[in-house]
Design a protein around this motif. Structure first.
Motif, PDB file in Angstrom:
ATOM      1  N   LEU A  62      -5.654   1.423   3.858  1.00 13.13           N
ATOM      2  CA  LEU A  62      -6.408   1.764   5.061  1.00 13.13           C
ATOM      3  C   LEU A  62      -5.558   2.595   6.010  1.00 13.13           C
ATOM      4  O   LEU A  62      -6.018   3.589   6.583  1.00 13.13           O
ATOM      5  N   SER A  63      -4.299   2.189   6.173  1.00  6.87           N
ATOM      6  CA  SER A  63      -3.397   2.919   7.050  1.00  6.87           C
ATOM      7  C   SER A  63      -3.101   4.306   6.512  1.00  6.87           C
ATOM      8  O   SER A  63      -3.063   5.288   7.265  1.00  6.87           O
ATOM      9  N   GLN A  66      -6.011   6.355   7.180  1.00  2.00           N
ATOM     10  CA  GLN A  66      -6.457   6.254   8.575  1.00  2.00           C
ATOM     11  C   GLN A  66      -7.954   5.939   8.652  1.00  2.00           C
ATOM     12  O   GLN A  66      -8.712   6.580   9.386  1.00  2.00           O
ATOM     13  N   GLN A  68     -11.289   3.472   9.351  1.00  6.80           N
ATOM     14  CA  GLN A  68     -11.821   2.455  10.242  1.00  6.80           C
ATOM     15  C   GLN A  68     -12.864   1.627   9.480  1.00  6.80           C
ATOM     16  O   GLN A  68     -13.348   2.048   8.422  1.00  6.80           O
ATOM     17  N   PRO A  69     -13.215   0.437  10.008  1.00  7.67           N
ATOM     18  CA  PRO A  69     -14.227  -0.361   9.308  1.00  7.67           C
ATOM     19  C   PRO A  69     -15.501   0.400   8.984  1.00  7.67           C
ATOM     20  O   PRO A  69     -16.100   0.189   7.924  1.00  7.67           O
ATOM     21  N   ARG A  70     -15.918   1.287   9.859  1.00  3.80           N
ATOM     22  CA  ARG A  70     -17.155   2.032   9.616  1.00  3.80           C
ATOM     23  C   ARG A  70     -17.043   2.981   8.417  1.00  3.80           C
ATOM     24  O   ARG A  70     -18.048   3.457   7.900  1.00  3.80           O
ATOM     25  N   ASP A  71     -15.796   3.273   7.987  1.00  2.00           N
ATOM     26  CA  ASP A  71     -15.594   4.175   6.856  1.00  2.00           C
ATOM     27  C   ASP A  71     -15.725   3.468   5.506  1.00  2.00           C
ATOM     28  O   ASP A  71     -15.803   4.131   4.466  1.00  2.00           O
ATOM     29  N   GLY A 230      -8.771  -3.934  10.436  1.00  2.00           N
ATOM     30  CA  GLY A 230      -9.277  -2.688   9.888  1.00  2.00           C
ATOM     31  C   GLY A 230     -10.446  -2.865   8.947  1.00  2.00           C
ATOM     32  O   GLY A 230     -11.079  -1.887   8.545  1.00  2.00           O
TER      33      GLY A 230
END
Length: 263
Positions: A62-63, A66, A68-71, A230
């Motif tokens: 996730l990092s 980059q 976000q939860p919505r992704d 995240g």
């Protein structure tokens, strides 16, 4: 573009893989964890180390991207099968290390059940041979060996799961205790004809019904994630044991198809 995050918890390492809409891998992270060998033929994993490794690699991908939860549209789980965990429902702490699928400590117990004539019943109900490879005899060993475990299990205070159940429990903050049919079918306790835990087999292996997870289909929304930054409120939307997942991934989707790996 929404992505899919796959959590691949194997026998020697945990991986997290981000797939895009076209099925291409966009990011991957992997972390090994310790193999514990208390005696010859015994193999264990630290349940907390499994979770720490899996949550760590999820955060890493996730990092890296980059995201976000919505992704993330959903998270799917594939896992080493048959490996057996028992934990406290209140504290979420395992009562013993995970007993890994290749562990042979319960082979003598399976031999005794075979001598007592139970193998035909087990094979007819589960489609499997009676063997220590599967989860049922491992569950009984934990309940009979850990002080107080059987009494706590019979009082409904403990939970059993294969690795997928352990991850779902952790991901949802203890809100969901479930498994899918592909993992349930590898325990020696699941009746493949009725699609339910089998009462006769539970008696044979002396496993209290209250210990068992709910059995669900391999593809549906099971709950939301609360425990990985995240991924808050991202749904867990798929579970399959690793070999069944590989079969499906290679498009064996109709009866009679098999997959072949060249030597």
């Amino acid at each position: 573009m929404p992505y899919i995050l796959a959590l691949d918890e194997g026998t020697t390492s945990a991986r997290a893989i981000v797939f895009d809409h076209d099925g291409a891998i966009r990011a991957l992270a992997q972390k090994e964890f310790a193999q514990i060998f208390p005696k010859t033929g015994w193999v264990e994993h630290d349940p907390q180390e499994i979770w720490n490794a899996q949550s760590s690699v999820a955060g890493e991908v996730l990092s890296h991207m980059q995201l976000q939860p919505r992704d993330i549209a959903a998270v799917g789980i594939t896992n080493q099968r048959e490996t057996t965990l028992v934990w406290d429902r209140d504290t979420g702490q395992a009562v013993y290390n995970a007993i890994v699928w290749q562990d042979r400590r319960t082979a003598a117990r399976c031999d005794q059940l075979r001598a007592d004539g139970y193998e035909p019943l087990i094979q007819q109900r589960t489609g499997l041979l009676l063997d220590a490879y599967f989860s049922a005899s491992k569950i009984a060993w934990i309940l009979d060996t850990v002080p107080g475990a059987r009494a706590r299990a019979e009082a409904g205070k403990l939970a059993f799961g294969t690795v997928d159940s352990w991850l779902v429990w952790q991901l949802t903050g203890g809100r969901r205790h479930l498994t899918d049919v592909s993992n349930a079918a590898r325990t020696l306790l699941f009746n493949i004809h009725t699609g339910k835990w089998d009462e006769d087999l539970l008696r044979v292996f002396r496993v209290p019904p209250s210990l068992l997870p709910e059995v669900r289909p391999s593809s549906e929304v099971y709950g939301e994630i609360y425990s990985i930054p995240g991924l808050e409120q991202v749904p867990v939307g798929g579970i399959a044991g690793d070999q069944q997942a590989a079969l499906f991934g290679q498009m064996c989707v109709t009866p009679g198809l098999t997959k072949y790996r060249a030597p």
